[in-house]
Design a protein around this motif. Structure first.
Motif, PDB file in Angstrom:
ATOM      1  N   MET A 165      -2.890   1.031  -6.771  1.00 23.57           N
ATOM      2  CA  MET A 165      -2.724   0.239  -5.552  1.00 23.57           C
ATOM      3  C   MET A 165      -3.852   0.546  -4.558  1.00 23.57           C
ATOM      4  O   MET A 165      -4.400   1.640  -4.556  1.00 23.57           O
ATOM      5  CB  MET A 165      -1.365   0.538  -4.897  1.00 23.57           C
ATOM      6  N   ASN A 166      -4.144  -0.443  -3.748  1.00 18.91           N
ATOM      7  CA  ASN A 166      -5.221  -0.319  -2.774  1.00 18.91           C
ATOM      8  C   ASN A 166      -4.612   0.036  -1.409  1.00 18.91           C
ATOM      9  O   ASN A 166      -4.040  -0.815  -0.718  1.00 18.91           O
ATOM     10  CB  ASN A 166      -5.984  -1.640  -2.706  1.00 18.91           C
ATOM     11  N   PHE A 167      -4.747   1.297  -1.004  1.00 22.15           N
ATOM     12  CA  PHE A 167      -4.208   1.774   0.264  1.00 22.15           C
ATOM     13  C   PHE A 167      -5.347   1.879   1.286  1.00 22.15           C
ATOM     14  O   PHE A 167      -6.317   2.608   1.068  1.00 22.15           O
ATOM     15  CB  PHE A 167      -3.558   3.143   0.095  1.00 22.15           C
ATOM     16  N   VAL A 168      -5.203   1.187   2.395  1.00 15.37           N
ATOM     17  CA  VAL A 168      -6.203   1.203   3.449  1.00 15.37           C
ATOM     18  C   VAL A 168      -5.569   1.762   4.721  1.00 15.37           C
ATOM     19  O   VAL A 168      -4.506   1.308   5.151  1.00 15.37           O
ATOM     20  CB  VAL A 168      -6.769  -0.205   3.723  1.00 15.37           C
ATOM     21  N   CYS A 169      -6.212   2.745   5.313  1.00 21.63           N
ATOM     22  CA  CYS A 169      -5.736   3.350   6.560  1.00 21.63           C
ATOM     23  C   CYS A 169      -6.485   2.738   7.732  1.00 21.63           C
ATOM     24  O   CYS A 169      -7.719   2.740   7.762  1.00 21.63           O
ATOM     25  CB  CYS A 169      -5.937   4.861   6.530  1.00 21.63           C
ATOM     26  N   ILE A 170      -5.738   2.204   8.692  1.00 23.04           N
ATOM     27  CA  ILE A 170      -6.329   1.649   9.911  1.00 23.04           C
ATOM     28  C   ILE A 170      -5.816   2.464  11.104  1.00 23.04           C
ATOM     29  O   ILE A 170      -4.615   2.689  11.238  1.00 23.04           O
ATOM     30  CB  ILE A 170      -5.982   0.162  10.083  1.00 23.04           C
ATOM     31  N   ILE A 171      -6.742   2.899  11.930  1.00 19.91           N
ATOM     32  CA  ILE A 171      -6.429   3.703  13.115  1.00 19.91           C
ATOM     33  C   ILE A 171      -6.679   2.836  14.350  1.00 19.91           C
ATOM     34  O   ILE A 171      -7.826   2.662  14.758  1.00 19.91           O
ATOM     35  CB  ILE A 171      -7.298   4.970  13.175  1.00 19.91           C
ATOM     36  N   PRO A 172      -5.637   2.260  14.957  1.00 26.99           N
ATOM     37  CA  PRO A 172      -5.855   1.487  16.182  1.00 26.99           C
ATOM     38  C   PRO A 172      -6.290   2.420  17.316  1.00 26.99           C
ATOM     39  O   PRO A 172      -5.692   3.478  17.515  1.00 26.99           O
ATOM     40  CB  PRO A 172      -4.470   0.877  16.475  1.00 26.99           C
ATOM     41  N   SER A 173      -7.328   2.034  18.033  1.00 28.61           N
ATOM     42  CA  SER A 173      -7.876   2.902  19.076  1.00 28.61           C
ATOM     43  C   SER A 173      -8.085   2.094  20.341  1.00 28.61           C
ATOM     44  O   SER A 173      -8.970   1.234  20.408  1.00 28.61           O
ATOM     45  CB  SER A 173      -9.196   3.517  18.600  1.00 28.61           C
ATOM     46  N   ARG A 174      -7.262   2.365  21.361  1.00 30.48           N
ATOM     47  CA  ARG A 174      -7.347   1.640  22.629  1.00 30.48           C
ATOM     48  C   ARG A 174      -8.044   2.518  23.658  1.00 30.48           C
ATOM     49  O   ARG A 174      -7.608   3.635  23.945  1.00 30.48           O
ATOM     50  CB  ARG A 174      -5.934   1.281  23.114  1.00 30.48           C
ATOM     51  N   TYR A 175      -9.116   1.996  24.222  1.00 30.19           N
ATOM     52  CA  TYR A 175      -9.928   2.792  25.141  1.00 30.19           C
ATOM     53  C   TYR A 175      -9.273   2.934  26.516  1.00 30.19           C
ATOM     54  O   TYR A 175      -9.277   4.010  27.106  1.00 30.19           O
ATOM     55  CB  TYR A 175     -11.309   2.152  25.297  1.00 30.19           C
TER      56      TYR A 175
ATOM     57  N   VAL B 280      -1.458  -2.089   0.650  1.00 31.67           N
ATOM     58  CA  VAL B 280      -0.649  -1.395   1.662  1.00 31.67           C
ATOM     59  C   VAL B 280      -1.565  -0.935   2.784  1.00 31.67           C
ATOM     60  O   VAL B 280      -2.648  -0.399   2.533  1.00 31.67           O
ATOM     61  CB  VAL B 280       0.095  -0.182   1.053  1.00 31.67           C
ATOM     62  N   ILE B 281      -1.113  -1.141   4.021  1.00 30.69           N
ATOM     63  CA  ILE B 281      -1.837  -0.697   5.199  1.00 30.69           C
ATOM     64  C   ILE B 281      -1.115   0.515   5.782  1.00 30.69           C
ATOM     65  O   ILE B 281       0.083   0.462   6.073  1.00 30.69           O
ATOM     66  CB  ILE B 281      -1.911  -1.800   6.273  1.00 30.69           C
TER      67      ILE B 281
ATOM     68  N   CYS C  36       2.115   6.817   0.814  1.00 31.07           N
ATOM     69  CA  CYS C  36       1.554   5.983  -0.255  1.00 31.07           C
ATOM     70  C   CYS C  36       2.384   6.100  -1.532  1.00 31.07           C
ATOM     71  O   CYS C  36       2.659   5.095  -2.211  1.00 31.07           O
ATOM     72  CB  CYS C  36       0.107   6.381  -0.523  1.00 31.07           C
ATOM     73  N   ARG C  37       2.793   7.301  -1.858  1.00 30.49           N
ATOM     74  CA  ARG C  37       3.597   7.505  -3.075  1.00 30.49           C
ATOM     75  C   ARG C  37       4.928   6.765  -3.013  1.00 30.49           C
ATOM     76  O   ARG C  37       5.453   6.322  -4.045  1.00 30.49           O
ATOM     77  CB  ARG C  37       3.828   9.002  -3.308  1.00 30.49           C
ATOM     78  N   ALA C  38       5.478   6.636  -1.822  1.00 32.77           N
ATOM     79  CA  ALA C  38       6.737   5.910  -1.676  1.00 32.77           C
ATOM     80  C   ALA C  38       6.589   4.458  -2.127  1.00 32.77           C
ATOM     81  O   ALA C  38       7.491   3.898  -2.756  1.00 32.77           O
ATOM     82  CB  ALA C  38       7.216   5.969  -0.227  1.00 32.77           C
ATOM     83  N   PHE C  39       5.444   3.854  -1.839  1.00 36.51           N
ATOM     84  CA  PHE C  39       5.203   2.470  -2.252  1.00 36.51           C
ATOM     85  C   PHE C  39       4.952   2.384  -3.752  1.00 36.51           C
ATOM     86  O   PHE C  39       5.316   1.398  -4.393  1.00 36.51           O
ATOM     87  CB  PHE C  39       4.035   1.885  -1.466  1.00 36.51           C
ATOM     88  N   GLU C  40       4.343   3.405  -4.308  1.00 41.29           N
ATOM     89  CA  GLU C  40       4.147   3.417  -5.761  1.00 41.29           C
ATOM     90  C   GLU C  40       5.477   3.548  -6.487  1.00 41.29           C
ATOM     91  O   GLU C  40       5.666   2.984  -7.563  1.00 41.29           O
ATOM     92  CB  GLU C  40       3.225   4.578  -6.145  1.00 41.29           C
ATOM     93  N   ALA C  41       6.420   4.281  -5.890  1.00 38.15           N
ATOM     94  CA  ALA C  41       7.709   4.524  -6.540  1.00 38.15           C
ATOM     95  C   ALA C  41       8.692   3.371  -6.356  1.00 38.15           C
ATOM     96  O   ALA C  41       9.603   3.187  -7.171  1.00 38.15           O
ATOM     97  CB  ALA C  41       8.332   5.813  -5.992  1.00 38.15           C
TER      98      ALA C  41
ATOM     99  N   ALA D 199       3.502   2.682   7.250  1.00 38.29           N
ATOM    100  CA  ALA D 199       2.808   2.009   6.146  1.00 38.29           C
ATOM    101  C   ALA D 199       3.551   0.701   5.868  1.00 38.29           C
ATOM    102  O   ALA D 199       4.785   0.654   5.935  1.00 38.29           O
ATOM    103  CB  ALA D 199       2.783   2.886   4.897  1.00 38.29           C
ATOM    104  N   TYR D 200       2.775  -0.355   5.600  1.00 38.76           N
ATOM    105  CA  TYR D 200       3.352  -1.681   5.389  1.00 38.76           C
ATOM    106  C   TYR D 200       2.680  -2.348   4.189  1.00 38.76           C
ATOM    107  O   TYR D 200       1.481  -2.192   3.976  1.00 38.76           O
ATOM    108  CB  TYR D 200       3.096  -2.613   6.578  1.00 38.76           C
ATOM    109  N   ARG D 201       3.453  -3.139   3.460  1.00 39.99           N
ATOM    110  CA  ARG D 201       2.813  -4.119   2.582  1.00 39.99           C
ATOM    111  C   ARG D 201       2.015  -5.056   3.483  1.00 39.99           C
ATOM    112  O   ARG D 201       2.454  -5.417   4.584  1.00 39.99           O
ATOM    113  CB  ARG D 201       3.861  -4.927   1.816  1.00 39.99           C
ATOM    114  N   ARG D 202       0.867  -5.453   3.015  1.00 39.16           N
ATOM    115  CA  ARG D 202      -0.025  -6.251   3.854  1.00 39.16           C
ATOM    116  C   ARG D 202       0.649  -7.515   4.380  1.00 39.16           C
ATOM    117  O   ARG D 202       0.583  -7.818   5.584  1.00 39.16           O
ATOM    118  CB  ARG D 202      -1.288  -6.618   3.068  1.00 39.16           C
TER     119      ARG D 202
END
Length: 319
Positions: free
Chosen positions: A1-11, A92-93, A112-117, A181-184
């Motif tokens: 699975m393709n897991f991408v981590c996004i870090i929202p950053s508000r200035y 997954v994001i 991430c493993r939770a989504f794989e399982a 973590a969310y499904r896209r």
């Protein structure tokens, strides 16, 4: 699975303006969060979703990946939904908050493993044991789980209410940790939902999911995290002088670190130097000390990097 981590950053944080660039043990906070997330083995990419050119330039300068998003997003979820458009192949994001400089990489991997399982899982988050001094703290969000480790409710109040003691009832109260973590596809669906009554009252976005009848899986951890929301949080958790930790604390800490001998020697020397002289050793004093141990031509920047790693680990272990 393709897991991408996004870090929202508000200035433009209200309580801590310029929060992403605040200094945390020698590095901007956004870099600390990014580097911790990048240690997770399951991720295929880590990116910071920024709303300010200064933060974008900072991320690019330290070698990270950043995408620009609008400044007017009402919340981190909306910023996340905009950023995910750059990753059409993500399955997954993973959403790591930009104010968690000590986020544990293994917690990201557990999500991430939770989504794989569980192929049908759409959303997951994390909870840690609630400490007694957090019972009445509204900033410590509480969560109650069912027998399947799914969230029943989130609240700023103490839940469940201990009419009888938690020990007597055999219940461990939990504090919600703001990593998701969310499904896209579900993330985009969630971001498009209207606000719900309990969400508005509690000011907790995740209640929107429960109020619409969806499930949130909760991964339990014993890690304690440090969220930075005010200047006082920085002072309380990272304000101790680097060299003031004292040599008595070093032996166990350094055994746990895979630091090179230059760093280990320099860190120990620095602690002892502070105890005896109440000051930070100079670079030349460090060089002279290391030369006496047979460590010649050592790069001071290498030492500094290792010392910063030592300090961050010490902050986590003594949380």
């Amino acid at each position: 699975m393709n897991f991408v981590c996004i870090i929202p950053s508000r200035y433009a944080s209200t309580r801590l303006p310029g929060k992403p660039l605040c200094d945390i043990a020698g590095k901007p906070m956004v870099q600390r969060v990014y580097e911790q997330a990048a240690k997770a083995s399951k991720l295929t990419a880590v990116v910071v979703a920024v709303d300010n050119p200064k933060v974008y330039d900072t991320v690019v300068t330290f070698g990270g990946h950043a995408v620009m998003t609008r400044e007017d997003h009402a919340n981190g979820t909306d910023r996340l939904a905009e950023a995910v458009g750059h990753f059409p192949d993500a399955d997954v994001i993973v959403n790591v908050q930009g104010d968690e400089p000590l986020i544990a990489p293994d917690v990201i991997d557990d999500l991430c493993r939770a989504f794989e399982a569980e192929p049908d899982l759409t959303m997951a988050t994390v909870a840690a044991p609630l400490q007694e001094d957090e019972y009445d703290d509204p900033s410590a969000v509480k969560v109650v789980l069912n027998q399947k480790d799914e969230a029943m409710y989130f609240s700023r109040s103490l839940i469940p209410y201990p009419r009888h003691s938690f020990e007597e009832g055999g219940i461990q109260p939990y504090k919600h940790i703001g990593i998701y973590a969310y499904r896209r596809d579900f993330l985009l669906q969630y971001a498009a939902m209207e606000q719900t009554p309990a969400e508005k009252v509690e000011s907790l976005e995740q209640l929107r999911v429960l109020e619409n009848g969806y499930k949130i899986k909760v991964i339990k951890t014993h890690h304690q995290f440090i969220g930075i929301d005010t200047p006082q949080h920085i002072a309380d958790n990272f304000g101790e002088p680097l060299w003031a930790v004292g040599s008595d604390n070093m032996s166990k800490l350094l055994r746990d670190l895979r630091a090179n001998p230059h760093v280990t020697s320099a860190f120990t020397f620095g602690a002892r130097h502070h105890v005896t002289t109440d000051g930070k050793p100079t670079e030349q004093e460090l060089r002279d000390y290391l030369s006496g141990l047979g460590h010649h031509d050592v790069e001071i920047e290498t030492i500094r990097a290792g010392i910063e790693d030592c300090y961050m680990k010490l902050a986590r272990e003594h949380r």
